[in-house]
Design a protein around this motif. Structure first.
Motif, PDB file in Angstrom:
ATOM      1  N   GLY A 244      -4.647  -9.312  -1.001  1.00  9.95           N
ATOM      2  CA  GLY A 244      -4.365  -7.911  -0.707  1.00  9.95           C
ATOM      3  C   GLY A 244      -4.176  -7.668   0.778  1.00  9.95           C
ATOM      4  N   VAL A 245      -4.958  -8.385   1.603  1.00  8.94           N
ATOM      5  CA  VAL A 245      -4.803  -8.259   3.047  1.00  8.94           C
ATOM      6  C   VAL A 245      -3.425  -8.740   3.478  1.00  8.94           C
TER       7      VAL A 245
ATOM      8  N   ARG B  38       4.129  -1.183  -1.443  1.00 15.14           N
ATOM      9  CA  ARG B  38       3.513  -2.507  -1.305  1.00 15.14           C
ATOM     10  C   ARG B  38       2.058  -2.382  -0.835  1.00 15.14           C
ATOM     11  N   ALA B  39       1.806  -1.451   0.073  1.00 12.39           N
ATOM     12  CA  ALA B  39       0.435  -1.242   0.537  1.00 12.39           C
ATOM     13  C   ALA B  39      -0.447  -0.758  -0.609  1.00 12.39           C
ATOM     14  N   ALA B  40       0.090   0.119  -1.450  1.00  8.39           N
ATOM     15  CA  ALA B  40      -0.674   0.594  -2.610  1.00  8.39           C
ATOM     16  C   ALA B  40      -0.950  -0.554  -3.581  1.00  8.39           C
TER      17      ALA B  40
ATOM     18  N   ALA C   7       3.621  -5.369   3.826  1.00 10.91           N
ATOM     19  CA  ALA C   7       4.045  -3.966   3.763  1.00 10.91           C
ATOM     20  C   ALA C   7       4.228  -3.398   5.163  1.00 10.91           C
ATOM     21  N   GLU C   8       3.365  -3.803   6.100  1.00  9.74           N
ATOM     22  CA  GLU C   8       3.485  -3.340   7.477  1.00  9.74           C
ATOM     23  C   GLU C   8       4.791  -3.818   8.092  1.00  9.74           C
ATOM     24  N   GLN C   9       5.223  -5.004   7.737  1.00  2.90           N
ATOM     25  CA  GLN C   9       6.499  -5.521   8.257  1.00  2.90           C
ATOM     26  C   GLN C   9       7.671  -4.692   7.756  1.00  2.90           C
ATOM     27  N   GLU C  10       7.573  -4.184   6.532  1.00  2.00           N
ATOM     28  CA  GLU C  10       8.627  -3.296   6.018  1.00  2.00           C
ATOM     29  C   GLU C  10       8.725  -2.035   6.868  1.00  2.00           C
ATOM     30  N   ASP C  11       7.567  -1.500   7.242  1.00  2.00           N
ATOM     31  CA  ASP C  11       7.557  -0.278   8.038  1.00  2.00           C
ATOM     32  C   ASP C  11       8.107  -0.530   9.436  1.00  2.00           C
TER      33      ASP C  11
ATOM     34  N   GLU D  48      -8.744  -4.141  -5.916  1.00  2.00           N
ATOM     35  CA  GLU D  48      -9.639  -3.433  -6.824  1.00  2.00           C
ATOM     36  C   GLU D  48      -9.688  -4.089  -8.197  1.00  2.00           C
ATOM     37  N   TRP D  49      -8.529  -4.538  -8.666  1.00  2.00           N
ATOM     38  CA  TRP D  49      -8.499  -5.211  -9.969  1.00  2.00           C
ATOM     39  C   TRP D  49      -9.308  -6.505  -9.926  1.00  2.00           C
ATOM     40  N   GLY D  50      -9.131  -7.298  -8.836  1.00  2.00           N
ATOM     41  CA  GLY D  50      -9.860  -8.556  -8.738  1.00  2.00           C
ATOM     42  C   GLY D  50     -11.363  -8.344  -8.744  1.00  2.00           C
TER      43      GLY D  50
END
Length: 357
Positions: A98-99, A71-73, A105-109, A80-82
């Protein structure tokens, strides 16, 4: 109107398992064979199921950690695409999304870390199960030996010794089983308290982030244009930043509003015994991390005291009880003990003479 009924299973246990057949192998996740798999095969029977659960939980934790990294990737790639679209509005919104995706993604970790804490508590139950298995095996072994002797050599004097050993084994097993029950119930509640509190935290924080992400999407004007026209300049940069600030403030202000898990294990003292009951320490066997002696077992368990008194009543000694103190005084002329098998009159006289000395 016909009533609609739910066809929902109330148990994950299959009918085959409820009849003793076990869970179908097809329903279990498949993992490659490793040295950990070999260690699982060597686990005591009592702890095998929990060992497998803990091992599978480890695979799930790894999956959540992998999902967080992916998810972070994705969040970085979206930004980058935007930027590559050269559309200011899309670039700004994708960067802010993205932020938020990176925070999801941090919540998953964090969730994976909490699951690891829960898994660590379950290991305490598994370790206790492993320590109790020798107690069960020893009691079963002594009982089997008694039955074999009674069948093959019903007049063997070893039967009396084995019966006394069985009394001690049963008393030690009582302590071990009590410790297992106390540890299992306490740590089971504690482990899944952590597990589900973490699930709620992850869900509620991701809901906060997802709602703010939807606010961001509303800042993007998707009105169709005709060839040659352009969208007006993006003027919601400050609004987009404020949405990120709002998300941060909400996460900081978040606190769990969940029903607490009540526990009565606060008085569980050393040795996993209630009210600070501590078995005596001496040259005894160890169960659940505590050293048990025959005397401490006798003092702790009335069932053992009765059986021990019954087994020792053949030793030719008089037991004098004063209050809670039990003392043993040898009789100068003791009667011969009654063996658990028939003997002749001559053998009885010979045993009585031997007991007199």
């Amino acid at each position: 109107m016909p009533t609609r009924t739910r066809n929902r299973s109330l148990s994950v246990r299959s009918k085959k398992e409820s009849t003793g057949g076990g869970i179908s192998e097809k329903s279990l996740p498949k993992h490659r064979f490793t040295m950990a798999s070999l260690r699982g095969m060597q686990q005591p029977d009592l702890s095998k199921k929990l060992y497998k659960l803990i091992k599978t939980e480890n695979h799930a934790i790894s999956a959540y950690e992998t999902a967080g990294r992916e998810r972070a990737a994705i969040a970085s790639q979206l930004s980058e695409w935007g930027e590559a679209t050269t559309d200011d509005a899309v670039s700004e919104i994708s960067d802010k999304l993205g932020v938020l995706l990176a925070e999801i993604a941090e919540q998953e970790d964090l969730f994976a870390q909490n699951l690891e804490d829960s898994r660590g508590v379950l290991k305490q139950i598994r370790n206790t199960e492993s320590s109790v298995q020798p107690s069960r095996d020893h009691k079963a072994k002594v009982s089997d030996e008694i039955q074999k002797l009674k069948y093959k050599e019903p007049q063997s004097t070893k039967i009396v010794q084995l019966e006394q050993e069985l009394v001690r084994a049963e008393a030690q097993s009582l302590v071990a089983e009590a410790q297992l029950t106390n540890i299992t119930r306490q740590k089971f509640k504690e482990a899944y308290d952590i597990h589900f509190a973490a699930t709620i935290e992850r869900a509620e924080k991701q809901i906060i982030l997802a709602k703010q992400a939807r606010r961001l999407l509303n800042l993007l004007d998707d009105t169709p244009i005709v060839p040659g026209d352009t969208h007006p300049p993006f003027e919601s940069v400050e609004a987009a930043r404020q949405i990120l600030n709002d998300a941060e403030d909400e996460l900081r202000a978040w606190h769990p509003a969940i029903e607490p898990i009540h526990t009565s294990a606060g008085n569980l003292g050393a040795g996993a015994m209630p009210g600070g009951v501590m078995p005596g320490v001496g040259n005894g066997m160890t169960y659940g991390g505590e050293v048990m002696t025959e005397q401490s077992l006798q003092d702790t368990h009335p069932a053992y005291r009765e059986k021990a008194a019954r087994s020792r009543s053949t030793s030719g000694a008089r037991r004098i009880t004063s209050g809670s103190t039990v003392s043993t005084i040898a009789s100068p002329v003791a009667e011969a003990p009654e063996p658990p098998y028939p003997i002749s009159e001559a053998e009885r006289r010979e045993a009585a003479q031997a007991a007199a000395f």
